[in-house]
Scaffold this motif. Structure first.
Motif, PDB file in Angstrom:
ATOM      1  N   UNK A  34      19.625  31.136  25.438  1.00 16.43           N
ATOM      2  CA  UNK A  34      18.193  31.609  25.782  1.00 16.43           C
ATOM      3  C   UNK A  34      17.253  32.025  24.758  1.00 16.43           C
ATOM      4  N   UNK A  36      13.946  34.668  24.482  1.00 16.28           N
ATOM      5  CA  UNK A  36      13.048  35.716  25.127  1.00 16.28           C
ATOM      6  C   UNK A  36      11.964  35.995  24.274  1.00 16.28           C
ATOM      7  N   UNK A 105      19.962  37.670  18.595  1.00 11.72           N
ATOM      8  CA  UNK A 105      19.524  37.469  17.205  1.00 11.72           C
ATOM      9  C   UNK A 105      18.680  38.753  16.618  1.00 11.72           C
ATOM     10  N   UNK A 106      18.239  38.944  15.588  1.00 12.68           N
ATOM     11  CA  UNK A 106      17.487  39.741  14.840  1.00 12.68           C
ATOM     12  C   UNK A 106      15.980  39.742  15.398  1.00 12.68           C
TER      13      UNK A 106
ATOM     14  N   UNK B  35      21.234  47.836  25.791  1.00  5.97           N
ATOM     15  CA  UNK B  35      20.975  47.437  24.454  1.00  5.97           C
ATOM     16  C   UNK B  35      20.370  48.546  23.724  1.00  5.97           C
ATOM     17  N   UNK B  37      17.303  48.711  20.648  1.00  5.66           N
ATOM     18  CA  UNK B  37      16.586  47.729  19.868  1.00  5.66           C
ATOM     19  C   UNK B  37      15.894  48.728  18.701  1.00  5.66           C
ATOM     20  N   UNK B  40      13.777  45.042  12.998  1.00 11.25           N
ATOM     21  CA  UNK B  40      14.449  44.069  12.228  1.00 11.25           C
ATOM     22  C   UNK B  40      15.899  43.992  12.562  1.00 11.25           C
ATOM     23  N   UNK B  41      16.522  44.666  13.833  1.00 11.29           N
ATOM     24  CA  UNK B  41      17.930  44.352  14.030  1.00 11.29           C
ATOM     25  C   UNK B  41      17.994  43.623  15.572  1.00 11.29           C
ATOM     26  N   UNK B  42      16.790  43.454  16.251  1.00  5.44           N
ATOM     27  CA  UNK B  42      16.886  42.744  17.361  1.00  5.44           C
ATOM     28  C   UNK B  42      17.434  43.634  18.571  1.00  5.44           C
ATOM     29  N   UNK B  43      18.200  43.190  19.256  1.00  5.88           N
ATOM     30  CA  UNK B  43      18.607  44.110  20.456  1.00  5.88           C
ATOM     31  C   UNK B  43      20.348  44.027  20.279  1.00  5.88           C
ATOM     32  N   UNK B  45      23.955  45.054  21.723  1.00  6.20           N
ATOM     33  CA  UNK B  45      24.707  45.506  22.862  1.00  6.20           C
ATOM     34  C   UNK B  45      25.429  46.665  22.594  1.00  6.20           C
ATOM     35  N   UNK B  48      28.735  46.997  28.386  1.00  7.84           N
ATOM     36  CA  UNK B  48      28.317  46.103  29.509  1.00  7.84           C
ATOM     37  C   UNK B  48      29.466  46.244  30.531  1.00  7.84           C
ATOM     38  N   UNK B  56      32.855  47.456  29.417  1.00 13.40           N
ATOM     39  CA  UNK B  56      33.612  47.126  28.104  1.00 13.40           C
ATOM     40  C   UNK B  56      32.614  47.404  27.111  1.00 13.40           C
ATOM     41  N   UNK B  57      33.196  47.336  25.764  1.00 13.88           N
ATOM     42  CA  UNK B  57      32.409  47.623  24.906  1.00 13.88           C
ATOM     43  C   UNK B  57      31.730  46.724  24.113  1.00 13.88           C
ATOM     44  N   UNK B  59      28.633  45.589  20.709  1.00 13.16           N
ATOM     45  CA  UNK B  59      28.744  45.651  19.371  1.00 13.16           C
ATOM     46  C   UNK B  59      28.717  46.882  18.698  1.00 13.16           C
ATOM     47  N   UNK B  90      17.410  49.754  26.218  1.00 10.63           N
ATOM     48  CA  UNK B  90      16.849  48.707  27.391  1.00 10.63           C
ATOM     49  C   UNK B  90      18.337  48.474  28.224  1.00 10.63           C
ATOM     50  N   UNK B 105      20.508  34.514  32.822  1.00  9.92           N
ATOM     51  CA  UNK B 105      19.573  35.199  32.032  1.00  9.92           C
ATOM     52  C   UNK B 105      19.396  36.901  32.539  1.00  9.92           C
ATOM     53  N   UNK B 106      19.043  37.622  31.408  1.00  3.85           N
ATOM     54  CA  UNK B 106      19.112  38.986  31.693  1.00  3.85           C
ATOM     55  C   UNK B 106      17.640  39.408  32.026  1.00  3.85           C
ATOM     56  N   UNK B 108      15.257  42.726  32.515  1.00  2.00           N
ATOM     57  CA  UNK B 108      15.178  43.939  31.539  1.00  2.00           C
ATOM     58  C   UNK B 108      14.554  44.903  32.356  1.00  2.00           C
TER      59      UNK B 108
END
Lengths: 114, 117
Positions: A34, A36, A105-106, B35, B37, B40-43, B45, B48, B56-57, B59, B90, B105-106, B108
């Protein structure tokens, strides 16, 4: 372990120029892929997705991405960008083995200049 | 359809306090996730769930608990807030795809901006 690498943290580009945002993932099994987009001060929206079938997928606003299984890549491209494309773009991978995790990803910040 | 809703939108906590971030979806999605956010580190997890009673766990699960008693709700609990948990959170939901492949697809929620002082 499943991971996603976006190779560029920021990509500045002039309006009407082409752009490529790179994404590589690590997985040896079948995945869904995906892209986004997140506009400033907004949530995430799906841009496009690869589930199966044709390896080239397109969005309604001119972006496309190609799934390359041998290189484990899913790069995003647009032949001519607009100022309104300025946003942060996230690549994501969903893998079913080990629990259906979707990992992001970041992010790559695309900045389109006039 | 309201989609995915999250409350509150903003929250300020003191170190050591606990709280619950609420998440609900009305799309009958099996899969729900949380998630965080950070710049610089994205999202990343946190936790979930693939259905009621199953979690479950992800990251970065430390310091967070979840439960899924119904298909619709997936609350995230901060047990003892720390400044490192200052972030935007999120919640997302989706359908499960083919077994052994992944989730679709998620969708949000609007996010919760949490500050821990």
């Amino acid at each position: 372990a499943q991971s996603v690498t976006q190779l560029d943290s920021q990509v500045p580009v002039f309006e009407e120029a082409p752009v490529e945002l790179r994404c590589n993932y690590s997985s040896s099994v079948s995945v869904y892929l995906f892209w986004y987009v997140q506009y400033p001060n907004q949530g995430l929206q799906l841009l496009l997705k690869y589930l199966s079938g044709s390896t080239l997928v397109e969005s309604i606003n001119g972006f496309e991405a190609e799934f390359n299984k041998s290189q484990t890549s899913f790069h995003l491209r647009k032949p001519s960008v607009h100022i309104s494309d300025t946003a942060e773009y996230f690549c994501a991978v969903s893998e079913g083995t080990g629990g259906f995790k979707t990992i992001f990803g970041a992010g790559t910040r695309l900045f389109v200049k006039a | 359809n309201a989609g995915v809703t999250q409350t509150p939108k903003f929250q300020v906590l003191k170190t050591g306090q606990s709280m619950t971030l609420q998440c609900a979806q009305d799309m009958n999605h099996e899969y729900m996730s949380w998630y965080r956010q950070d710049p610089g580190m994205g999202l990343r997890l946190i936790h979930y769930s693939v259905g009621a009673g199953i979690t479950d766990q992800g990251e970065v699960p430390n310091g967070y608990n979840v439960s899924r008693s119904t298909t619709e709700d997936f609350p995230l609990r901060l047990l003892s807030a720390a400044p490192s948990q200052t972030s935007v959170y999120f919640c997302a939901s989706s359908y499960l795809g083919l077994a052994g492949v992944g989730a679709y697809e998620q969708y949000f929620g609007p996010g919760t901006r949490l500050t821990v002082t």
